[in-house]
Design a protein around this motif. Structure first.
Motif, PDB file in Angstrom:
ATOM      1  N   UNK A 177      -5.842   3.527   9.699  1.00  9.32           N
ATOM      2  CA  UNK A 177      -4.557   3.769   9.049  1.00  9.32           C
ATOM      3  C   UNK A 177      -4.282   2.692   7.994  1.00  9.32           C
ATOM      4  N   UNK A 216       0.938   2.497  17.052  1.00  7.18           N
ATOM      5  CA  UNK A 216       0.083   2.073  15.966  1.00  7.18           C
ATOM      6  C   UNK A 216      -1.290   2.734  16.066  1.00  7.18           C
ATOM      7  N   UNK A 217      -1.834   2.702  17.252  1.00  4.30           N
ATOM      8  CA  UNK A 217      -3.172   3.270  17.385  1.00  4.30           C
ATOM      9  C   UNK A 217      -3.139   4.775  17.270  1.00  4.30           C
ATOM     10  N   UNK A 254     -11.546   0.420  22.664  1.00  7.57           N
ATOM     11  CA  UNK A 254     -11.343  -0.302  21.401  1.00  7.57           C
ATOM     12  C   UNK A 254     -11.261   0.623  20.199  1.00  7.57           C
ATOM     13  N   UNK A 277      -9.258   2.758  19.869  1.00  9.82           N
ATOM     14  CA  UNK A 277      -7.830   2.917  19.594  1.00  9.82           C
ATOM     15  C   UNK A 277      -7.390   1.972  18.487  1.00  9.82           C
ATOM     16  N   UNK A 278      -7.883   0.740  18.554  1.00  9.34           N
ATOM     17  CA  UNK A 278      -7.586  -0.206  17.483  1.00  9.34           C
ATOM     18  C   UNK A 278      -8.292   0.232  16.203  1.00  9.34           C
ATOM     19  N   UNK A 279      -9.437   0.852  16.376  1.00 11.64           N
ATOM     20  CA  UNK A 279     -10.141   1.400  15.209  1.00 11.64           C
ATOM     21  C   UNK A 279      -9.281   2.419  14.465  1.00 11.64           C
ATOM     22  N   UNK A 280      -8.533   3.188  15.210  1.00 12.38           N
ATOM     23  CA  UNK A 280      -7.662   4.174  14.574  1.00 12.38           C
ATOM     24  C   UNK A 280      -6.571   3.479  13.768  1.00 12.38           C
ATOM     25  N   UNK A 281      -6.078   2.383  14.320  1.00 14.09           N
ATOM     26  CA  UNK A 281      -5.068   1.613  13.599  1.00 14.09           C
ATOM     27  C   UNK A 281      -5.659   1.027  12.319  1.00 14.09           C
ATOM     28  N   UNK A 282      -6.891   0.531  12.458  1.00 19.94           N
ATOM     29  CA  UNK A 282      -7.537  -0.026  11.279  1.00 19.94           C
ATOM     30  C   UNK A 282      -7.701   1.048  10.200  1.00 19.94           C
ATOM     31  N   UNK A 314     -12.865  -6.833  14.844  1.00 17.87           N
ATOM     32  CA  UNK A 314     -12.743  -5.653  13.998  1.00 17.87           C
ATOM     33  C   UNK A 314     -12.951  -6.065  12.547  1.00 17.87           C
ATOM     34  N   UNK A 360      -8.985  -0.316  28.147  1.00 17.00           N
ATOM     35  CA  UNK A 360      -8.571   0.268  26.869  1.00 17.00           C
ATOM     36  C   UNK A 360      -9.803   0.547  26.013  1.00 17.00           C
ATOM     37  N   UNK A 403     -13.337  -8.658  21.271  1.00 21.74           N
ATOM     38  CA  UNK A 403     -13.550  -7.527  20.368  1.00 21.74           C
ATOM     39  C   UNK A 403     -13.140  -7.964  18.965  1.00 21.74           C
TER      40      UNK A 403
END
Lengths: 151, 112
Positions: free
Chosen positions: B85, A148-149, B76, B78-83, A3, B74, A1
């Motif tokens: 932020x 964090x998430x 992904x 969720x990591x998008x939400x971190x990004x 980003x 999981x 993945x």
């Protein structure tokens, strides 16, 4: 993945050398209030000006909390920092994401400051890696990823 | 933990439970079916299913069907939400920097 990296830029009146200095050596003075990870408000945010130098905050009691490290120190044009704050807002030497800041002169004077924060997918790999390392002991570590998430 | 005070979320609430954190951790290591998750934990399959529903609703976990098996992994995003932020954080930090730099760019002497 994978980003997409975060990219932002601003133009400032200062020439590149001055902008570089203000950005790196006076971070305490412009960093958003409350935007630190120590238990108390920061008294200083310090980047040790050399490759391998630490990037950390210090609170009023002198307690230091590391954020990351200097990967490249190339005034006046570029600084590359390692952001090693994990998902629970703690320093994690096993995590490394890159924050690159470039200082480019503008024709009319002044500087365009461009910031790129990349390798963001490592936050997820970090979480998974911890689980593997801990190998069955149900740890508190993943809470990091969660915090964090969750924002 | 200054940052996330202002943005309480379903994700955080979902992970306030230690069993759900354990399930989340398990899925961070690799995708798994309900039975596989339950084997590693001192909870029943129905309990695991219930926790998975909460994690799914919070956007932390998603489910895919593989034949008759339902595999959880999981999400992904969720990591998008971190990004998202971090994106807001850097925008705000750079705006702060511009304001500060423009106020101080012609100073001769500086203090840390």
């Amino acid at each position: 993945m994978s980003i997409a990296p975060i990219v932002h830029s601003v133009e400032v009146k200062a020439a590149p050398a001055r902008a570089f200095e203000l950005f790196t050596m006076q971070m305490s003075r412009w960093w958003p209030q409350g935007g630190t990870i120590g238990g108390k408000p920061h008294a200083a945010i310090i980047i040790e000006p050399q490759p391998g130098g630490r990037w950390f905050e210090r609170d009023e009691d002198g307690k230091e909390t590391q954020w990351g490290k200097v990967l490249a120190w190339e005034p006046p044009g570029r600084v590359l920092l390692g952001w090693q704050i994990d998902c629970k807002w703690g320093f994690d030497p096993g995590l490394l994401t890159e924050v690159e800041i470039n200082f480019a002169p503008l024709a009319a004077g002044g500087t365009r400051v461009t910031l790129v924060h990349r390798d963001l997918e490592r936050f997820g790999a970090d979480a998974a890696g911890h689980v593997q390392k801990l190998n069955g002991g149900w740890p508190t570590r993943l809470r990091n990823f969660a915090d964090f998430t969750g924002t | 933990m200054t940052y996330h005070k202002s943005s309480a979320s379903k994700s955080l609430a979902a992970l306030g439970d230690p069993t759900r954190r354990a399930i989340f951790e398990r899925l961070a290591a690799s995708p798994a079916a309900v039975g596989e998750i339950a084997r590693g934990l001192p909870v029943s399959r129905p309990a695991v299913s219930q926790h998975l529903r909460v994690l799914k609703a919070a956007g932390l976990v998603r489910e895919t069907a593989s034949g008759t098996r339902h595999i959880y992994r999981l999400d992904p995003r969720g990591i998008g939400a971190m990004r998202a932020w971090l994106d807001r954080h850097w925008r705000s930090a750079l705006d702060g920097f511009r304001e500060f730099a423009d106020d101080h760019h012609d100073e001769e002497e500086d203090s840390r």
